[in-house]
Design a protein around this motif. Structure first.
Motif, PDB file in Angstrom:
ATOM      1  N   LEU A  80       0.840  -1.190   0.000  1.00  0.00           N
ATOM      2  CA  LEU A  80       0.000   0.000   0.000  1.00  0.00           C
ATOM      3  C   LEU A  80       0.877   1.242   0.000  1.00  0.00           C
ATOM      4  CD1 LEU A  80      -2.675  -0.963   2.673  1.00  0.00           C
ATOM      5  CD2 LEU A  80      -3.039  -0.736   0.222  1.00  0.00           C
ATOM      6  N   SER A 132      -0.569  14.450  -1.096  1.00  0.00           N
ATOM      7  CA  SER A 132      -1.144  13.124  -1.324  1.00  0.00           C
ATOM      8  C   SER A 132      -2.656  13.153  -1.183  1.00  0.00           C
ATOM      9  CB  SER A 132      -0.583  12.123  -0.310  1.00  0.00           C
ATOM     10  OG  SER A 132       0.815  12.176  -0.268  1.00  0.00           O
ATOM     11  N   PRO A 140      -3.705  -2.374   9.787  1.00  0.00           N
ATOM     12  CA  PRO A 140      -4.039  -1.972   8.417  1.00  0.00           C
ATOM     13  C   PRO A 140      -2.888  -1.309   7.654  1.00  0.00           C
ATOM     14  CG  PRO A 140      -4.963  -0.414   9.979  1.00  0.00           C
ATOM     15  CD  PRO A 140      -4.317  -1.495  10.801  1.00  0.00           C
ATOM     16  N   TRP A 148      -7.638  11.230   1.127  1.00  0.00           N
ATOM     17  CA  TRP A 148      -6.222  11.135   1.485  1.00  0.00           C
ATOM     18  C   TRP A 148      -5.910   9.714   1.924  1.00  0.00           C
ATOM     19  CZ3 TRP A 148      -4.105  10.130   6.476  1.00  0.00           C
ATOM     20  CH2 TRP A 148      -2.711  10.278   6.569  1.00  0.00           C
ATOM     21  N   ALA A 149      -4.860   9.167   1.394  1.00  0.00           N
ATOM     22  CA  ALA A 149      -4.413   7.817   1.792  1.00  0.00           C
ATOM     23  C   ALA A 149      -5.611   6.890   1.801  1.00  0.00           C
ATOM     24  CB  ALA A 149      -3.708   7.872   3.141  1.00  0.00           C
ATOM     25  N   ASN A 150      -5.919   6.287   2.938  1.00  0.00           N
ATOM     26  CA  ASN A 150      -7.060   5.373   3.008  1.00  0.00           C
ATOM     27  C   ASN A 150      -8.314   6.040   3.575  1.00  0.00           C
ATOM     28  OD1 ASN A 150      -5.608   5.654   5.333  1.00  0.00           O
ATOM     29  ND2 ASN A 150      -5.715   3.510   5.967  1.00  0.00           N
ATOM     30  N   LEU A 165       0.503   4.544   0.093  1.00  0.00           N
ATOM     31  CA  LEU A 165      -0.598   5.480   0.321  1.00  0.00           C
ATOM     32  C   LEU A 165      -0.177   6.931   0.094  1.00  0.00           C
ATOM     33  CD1 LEU A 165      -1.959   3.889   3.629  1.00  0.00           C
ATOM     34  CD2 LEU A 165      -3.116   3.863   1.424  1.00  0.00           C
ATOM     35  N   ASP A 202      -3.501   4.394  10.172  1.00  0.00           N
ATOM     36  CA  ASP A 202      -3.884   3.181  10.896  1.00  0.00           C
ATOM     37  C   ASP A 202      -5.345   3.229  11.340  1.00  0.00           C
ATOM     38  OD1 ASP A 202      -3.780   4.983  12.965  1.00  0.00           O
ATOM     39  OD2 ASP A 202      -2.218   3.965  14.084  1.00  0.00           O
ATOM     40  N   THR A 205       2.587  -0.899   4.234  1.00  0.00           N
ATOM     41  CA  THR A 205       3.082   0.378   3.726  1.00  0.00           C
ATOM     42  C   THR A 205       4.605   0.374   3.726  1.00  0.00           C
ATOM     43  OG1 THR A 205       2.886   1.288   5.938  1.00  0.00           O
ATOM     44  CG2 THR A 205       1.088   1.726   4.438  1.00  0.00           C
TER      45      THR A 205
END
Lengths: 726, 726
Positions: free
Chosen positions: A283, B298, B705, B309-311, A285, B468, B709
């Motif tokens: 990932l 990002s 999670p 953003w990200a997840n 991210l 996370d 990464t």
């Protein structure tokens, strides 16, 4: 024995014999030799993962330093590599060692000169005679020795009066993990559990003290894991198998084997290494982000240990037991330009980590990581760019192996300036007043960091200095849980989930509930050594109806602690106080005593029975705050000799002497606590959880000490391009 | 009256007359006109300090946006500028307004569509009919109106049953500060106190409710300060002078003048502007430091409000009362790739700031900043590079003036990625196991920030999202203290320092003790709307001597709250619990209910008498945690109409209905608290003090999670040079 029984016995014995042979041929890691250990410890590359995708050439800040010609510059500088060599040489010719059949050095540390001497010392003055304090085991006796490096004189103190034993050496801990393999019963069990002996990883677990069993001999309990198909063997416990080993004789004393029916959890999804992730599952991210300082750092480290940053100056050194020690922290007064004393010495004094499972393989897990394992010994080299940002400076630790040979733990501590985008102070005027004001100052701090990996757990310790005079001490917990094997694969199979003593994290894996307590020694010297501890208690006052339309308000009442018991504090949300260390003889212009206050953060209290053996040993957690008069022998909250100690040399015992502490040189102790009920997100490796406390100036400065600092302006900031386009 | 008395009277009157004339000629700031207010509010440059050393050309992220043609894209998007204009036009032709002699709009907000509708809505679907909720005062009556922007229909709700009044308008607050100047007694006092009327700055202070006096009329108390020789007039109170003003009639009702003998503190060392510092005193402590993202941010902000953003994905909007509202926060599951609901809506619901001084000029200071002043209305434009780092994105607020005219508060909210050098997770293997492992991942977060300046105080509100799955909500306090004038110049003149009700901060200046409570509305939707509140309580269990060598351990017992009273929580260090919002119908692979837990940070509890009028109004602080069933009318913890409310519409009252909350759509409420005993470092402007709480996944994910990464690598990081060398 009938024929079938005999055949079964014969077959089993054969299996074990083959297994043992196979074991020795295919051991996953070899038994330790002194040179291996040194190799590991002196060469930071040894400790870096071979699995990392790219090698990183050491940058100038992270070059491997040669410490062979180090010399001390400051009375508090740690023993240098040549000094440790000298200690070894002095001791080897000393009668005690020369005549011994076995000996090991469990710690070799600078014996700091008397505080009064250090306080009088100035840069450029000659150093005081350098001395080492050595804790050694000689022919199964513990000794505390003073080695004078100038006169080569050795003073020996017998410690027979102490119940405890010294911090274990890395060598004996490692050796202990090999002892069970010499035992046929153990090996049989391992094979019966379906584990190949080549896949075994064992851990040396301190036993604590629970009564006669743990008295008069040095013990260790060894539990083992399967490393098959994962580096994260912690997630694959061979549950219920505990081997009691004599640390001195290296013999198996007892094997407790109660978990035969418990399967070893699967390896799938436990490996956390980046190299072990499937490429299509990675990932990515975020785009790169970095803290950049185009004009360089704003701090210097003089003579390897004296850190000077912004308005701060302090001495910093790695320590085998405490991890890092911050000494003589001083802050510059913006009005006078002079440095003022804040803290003579601060460090992680002890940890207490009781697990909450009373069963055979778990009850004893009540670790005291600093005194038992050496918090600094377990602090490995930091990973540049990930443990610390790119702008970090690194400091090496120099320690002694069990045979006295010095070794270097490179990049053990980092120092860096941090800017998270936070605000140091601000004010905007609003439309009501109509004034055109918008004044904001960014907050930049200096962080000192180390990370100790005490087997599975990783503790990140940050000392963060702010320009407004505040010191924040932060403890981060990461690493890997200590888990328990179970037959359960789903919570719906469990009739009384509370009897799991934890959370089912994955099939056959329970994360056991536990606490973490981290106790800090804080020798505050607020504008000098003689200070008092002042409680400012907020209490509700009731108004009579004639007095005020308000029925109630809070009033602050100040009480100076006269003796130690006045300063044993349990925090209470509904009976709040501020906790000040003040200098009663020094006042601000308007008459307030100068001070620093301890600001507790989120914390937890130990709820164990005060008479429970682990709580007696960890009695320094009976209160969150303590204050003791300065006593150079009282530095380790759990006692000097902690392994199997019985709690007669803890902070709680010292404090109960109830000595006077008013207007004295006093030491403040604070314990950060965490209750940890694991959750699935902690599997197979835990996202960091942090807590912190602050030491904050309170009427120490005449006014806001960062009033006159300038704001950020665009023209000062760096011009950056992506690495690819550079 | 004898001649001397007459002469004295004549002289005084003359003085006042001259002063009045002089006043009007030299007013420090003019009385407000609607256009002025709009000017201020629409033009962010208005609000930037004229005193900054350099002008900053707006960068692309901070360009002033034209909102004239904004259109909504999402059901939760706030009212656009054209929509507010439409509301104004619809209302102006409505009978209620057309026939009124006076009216003012106190709030004009989107009426969010029903939650069930919003949950079903998908990107690309047509929007639901747009509606506005307007709180208006018309001919001295409060009304809550629904304005349908499509049908132009207006529904009027009478609010005569409520004790409270709407949030004050900026216009009436500003106007109120001018009312005392029309009063000769007031002006005489000012002159007697030695203050030139041209140096006057007055503040509109909400009165609270204490009984008959505060009933059936809208009131404000005005207290004044001298601006002479400083912009920091807050440090120069004209102590003991309180003017009670009728907000509707703009008349002085009463003047309380009790501090005539108290000198006005000196201006020296109070100005905090950079431009006001003497150049030779400026402390340039640090070299430039910056967060840099060479490949850009990002995150994206789609359709002005949808942050990705990200997840994470969430809807973000400025709000006149709450400051910012985070809606529909969802996090992507790393296993399935799908977004999962976490929180439907989160915002600062109310603040409660009681001062701890029962005397005449202070007892009533028990502010509820969101409901009284508008937390968003007081959030001024952020200062780029100082309020937020260089890599920040800015969002404007669009609000309505009292006459319904829309205006823009530019750069009111910022969004940025933060990297402080922290560690997301790590593990190093140690020499004991001999494995070469060093895996560390840096921690990067996304911060949403606004800063409200409620007169003197500045509140910095951060919503910080972690990869996370954790959401940290942080409240920072900075700005300027509300201080009390005193005759004392030194603590040694004070016989009972506790009766100062605070700390002597400087000559003649007392920083009065006060509390801050910030209550958050957290409509958690963990994998769907129907959730339960689970307490996981840790309690000591005792072992019998045969059971275990341990005498005690902690056991976790889970209890699901059935009704609201089960979820009224006072935090206790010695009776600790975890607080989970779980989805009882959804379980992880191994059978744990998915959940998020509330992790309280350092906090404070209100200790005021429960029957004290301010505590009745601020009864939402009676517990730190509450859980209520979702009810769209229960969003403001202190009630919808807060000014002079009597506490009959607070969270405490709703919760006492004790409705069922198990497996329902529930709302979690958490209150962060601060006791503030001021210290000299807070003078003349306070270094930021922060506290936070977390919403943390607990068995929400199957495992960590962010396992997959990647670490930072040198080749991804930017290449930077100092600006000067660019």
């Amino acid at each position: 024995m009938d024929t079938r029984s005999f055949l079964r016995f014969f077959f089993l014995t054969l299996c074990i014999a083959v297994a043992l042979l196979f074991t020795w041929a295919h051991l996953p890691y070899g038994p330790p030799y002194a040179s291996d250990l040194l190799d590991c410890s002196t060469n930071s590359a040894w400790c870096s993962s071979k699995n990392r995708l790219q090698s990183k050439p050491p940058s100038p800040t992270r070059r491997l330093r040669d410490h062979a010609s180090d010399t001390p510059h400051h009375p508090l500088d740690p023993l240098t590599l040549p000094e440790i060599t000298a200690v070894r040489s002095i001791l080897s010719s000393h009668a005690l060692f020369a005549s011994s059949s076995s000996h090991a050095l469990h710690s070799v540390d600078l014996q700091e000169p008397d505080k009064s001497l250090v306080l009088r010392w100035h840069h450029g003055d000659p150093l005081f005679p350098r001395k080492a304090t050595v804790v050694a085991r000689v022919d199964d006796m513990s000794h505390v020795l003073t080695v004078d490096l100038t006169t080569r004189e050795v003073t020996v103190e017998d410690t027979a009066s102490h119940s405890g034993y010294p911090t274990m050496t890395l060598e004996e801990m490692t050796a202990a993990t090999w002892v069970p393999l010499m035992n046929a019963d153990f090996n049989r069990t391992i094979v019966q559990r379906g584990v190949d002996l080549t896949d075994l990883a064992c851990l040396p677990l301190s036993t604590g003290w629970y009564g006669k069993v743990e008295e008069k001999r040095r013990l260790i309990k060894v539990q083992c894991y399967s490393t098959k198909d994962t580096v994260n063997f912690y997630m694959r416990p061979i549950e219920g198998l505990t081997v009691l080993v004599d640390l001195d004789t290296k013999q198996v004393l007892e094997i407790s084997d109660k978990g035969g029916s418990i399967p070893i959890p699967k390896a799938a999804n436990t490996d956390y290494r980046y190299s072990a992730q499937k490429p299509n599952q990675v990932l990515k991210l975020l785009k790169p982000i970095s803290i950049e300082q185009p004009n360089g750092r704003s701090f210097t480290v003089e003579d390897d240990h004296l850190v000077k940053w912004a308005n701060w100056e302090f001495h910093l050194k790695p320590d085998a037991r405490a991890g890092v020690i911050v000494s003589q922290a001083k802050v510059r007064d913006p009005n006078t330009g002079e440095f003022r004393d804040v803290m003579y010495k601060g460090f992680t004094s002890e940890l207490f980590v009781p697990y909450m499972d009373p069963t055979d393989a778990w009850y004893f897990k009540t670790y005291m990581d600093a005194g038992e394992y050496g918090f600094g010994l377990q602090a490995m080299s930091l990973d540049p760019l990930n443990d610390c940002p790119r702008n970090a400076y690194y400091m090496d630790g120099v320690f002694a192996a069990a045979d006295g040979t010095p070794y270097v733990r490179s990049n053990m501590v980092c120092v860096f300036e941090s800017y998270a985008g936070d605000i140091a102070w601000r004010h905007t005027e609003c439309p009501i007043t109509g004034m055109q004001i918008r004044e904001v100052r960014p907050k930049v701090t200096l962080v000192v960091r180390m990370a100790a990996s005490v087997a599975n757990y990783d503790y990140i310790i940050d000392w963060e200095f702010q320009t407004d005079g505040l010191i924040r001490v932060k403890v981060g917990l990461s690493g890997i849980l200590m888990v328990k094997g179970t037959s359960y694969e789903n919570v719906n199979q469990v009739s009384s989930p509370e009897n799991l003593h934890g959370t089912l994290l994955s099939e056959n894996v329970i994360g056991v509930i536990h606490d973490h307590y981290v106790t800090f020694y804080l020798d505050m010297d607020v504008d000098g050594s003689d200070n008092s501890f002042l409680k400012v208690n907020l209490r509700r006052e009731q108004n009579s109806p004639n007095e005020s339309p308000r029925k109630s308000y809070l009033k602050a009442t100040k009480t100076v602690a006269k003796t130690e018991k006045d300063a044993q504090v349990k925090l209470k949300l509904y009976d709040p106080s501020e906790f000040h260390v003040i200098n009663p003889t020094k006042r601000t212009r308007v008459g307030n005593p100068v001070g620093y206050k301890l600001v507790p953060g989120g914390t937890a209290a130990s709820l164990l029975d005060l008479d429970d053996p682990p709580q007696k040993r960890g009695a320094f957690t009976n209160n969150q705050i303590w204050v003791t008069p300065y006593n150079r022998s009282e530095q380790w909250a759990g006692g000097l000799l902690v392994c199997q100690s019985q709690g007669e040399d803890t902070l709680a015992v010292w404090s109960d002497r109830d000595r006077p502490i008013e207007n004295k040189d006093i030491v403040l102790w604070y314990t950060l606590g965490f209750h940890h009920i694991p959750c699935q997100e902690d599997f197979p490796i835990m996202p960091t959880v942090s807590s912190s406390f602050d030491l904050k100036p309170v009427n120490f400065f005449e006014s806001n000490p960062i009033l006159r600092t300038p704001p950020n302006v665009e023209t000062d900031l760096p011009v950056c391009v992506a690495a690819a386009s550079a």
